[in-house]
Design a protein around this motif. Structure first.
Motif, mmCIF file in Angstrom:
data_model
loop_
_atom_site.group_PDB
_atom_site.id
_atom_site.type_symbol
_atom_site.label_atom_id
_atom_site.label_comp_id
_atom_site.label_asym_id
_atom_site.label_seq_id
_atom_site.Cartn_x
_atom_site.Cartn_y
_atom_site.Cartn_z
ATOM 1 N N PHE A 83 55.098 28.004 -6.737
ATOM 2 C CA PHE A 83 54.279 27.433 -5.668
ATOM 3 C C PHE A 83 54.457 28.207 -4.364
ATOM 4 C CE2 PHE A 83 54.150 23.796 -8.578
ATOM 5 C CZ PHE A 83 52.783 23.519 -8.536
ATOM 6 N N TRP A 88 51.855 27.604 -1.351
ATOM 7 C CA TRP A 88 52.144 26.191 -1.128
ATOM 8 C C TRP A 88 53.398 26.070 -0.265
ATOM 9 C CZ3 TRP A 88 50.268 21.756 -4.319
ATOM 10 C CH2 TRP A 88 49.145 22.096 -5.078
ATOM 11 N N ALA A 244 49.722 21.699 -0.823
ATOM 12 C CA ALA A 244 48.690 22.690 -1.114
ATOM 13 C C ALA A 244 48.308 23.462 0.142
ATOM 14 C CB ALA A 244 47.462 22.019 -1.713
#
Length: 247
Positions: A83, A88, A244
């Motif tokens: 991520f 992210w 996100a």
């Protein structure tokens, strides 16, 4: 400490990280709070099963969630590199419970129980430096306090100096379980023991109201966790949140 860790997660689920509705997922469940859609901590995917990153991204898109909450520390550590590479934000937090007597004391008479609204000017000042804290988001954070109060008992403590609240803490309680949350001190008033005072005052109020389990959440990468250790808190476990990227 497995029982205490499970107890803390159960309290989060019905309190600070609760929602107005949930939707089942093959990976866990999604939490929705339509009244405050921009508050991430009550609009997210709670991961309950092992999963690979692609599955998680697909599921968050399907459910229109922008935050992933992973309570399993091992899984969170495994997912974090993926991520982070894909833009992210990765936040690691410690769950800590007061299992010992505090090493520090404070003048609790300086602290007053106040309304949630009384803390808003100080909260706004501290949030002003955060790039994500738009006026709309901040208003929803305040609105969420009321929603949390519909699920658990909420109380608020502030330490005033010359009429301005310069340090504060929230107390969420449900029976014998209590959480200290959203501790803050204005920058020019730090290093004077004010945070210690508001935290210990909130804990004293919780204990007086029959709380036997008092916990809090600390940023795993920031210094306040060391203060909490001096106040008798020990680590129960670690969780990870993935946010996100904005597109």
């Amino acid at each position: 400490m497995g029982d205490e860790l499970a107890r803390a997660y159960a309290f989060l689920a019905r309190g600070d990280m609760g929602g107005s509705r949930t939707v089942p997922s093959s990976l866990g469940h999604a939490v929705f709070t339509d009244e405050v859609p921009k508050r991430s901590d009550c609009n997210y995917l709670w991961v309950e099963h092992d999963a690979d990153p692609d599955e998680l991204v697909t599921e968050t898109r399907r459910l229109e969630r922008r935050m992933i909450f992973v309570p399993d520390a091992v899984l969170g550590d495994r997912l974090a590199p993926y991520f982070a590479r894909h833009g992210w934000r990765v936040d690691r937090h410690l769950l800590m419970a007061q299992l010992r007597d505090p090493e520090r004391t404070a003048e609790l008479a300086l602290v007053h129980e106040v309304t949630e609204e009384a803390l808003r000017p100080s909260r706004r000042r501290l949030l002003a430096s955060e790039p994500w804290a738009t006026p709309e988001v901040v208003d929803q954070l305040f609105r969420a306090k009321s929603l949390i109060g519909q699920r658990v008992r909420t109380r608020f403590f502030g330490l005033p100096v010359r009429g301005e609240i310069v340090s504060y803490a929230d107390l969420y309680q449900d029976g014998g379980d209590a959480q200290i949350e959203d501790v803050g001190t204005l920058p020019e008033h730090r290093n004077r023991g004010y945070a210690t005072a508001v935290i210990l005052a909130a804990i004293a109020a919780a204990r007086h109201s029959a709380a036997v389990f008092v916990f809090l959440v600390a940023d795993a990468e920031d210094w306040p966790k060391e203060l909490y250790r001096r106040l008798g808190f020990d680590e129960l476990g670690t969780y990870t949140k993935f946010f996100a990227p904005h597109t």
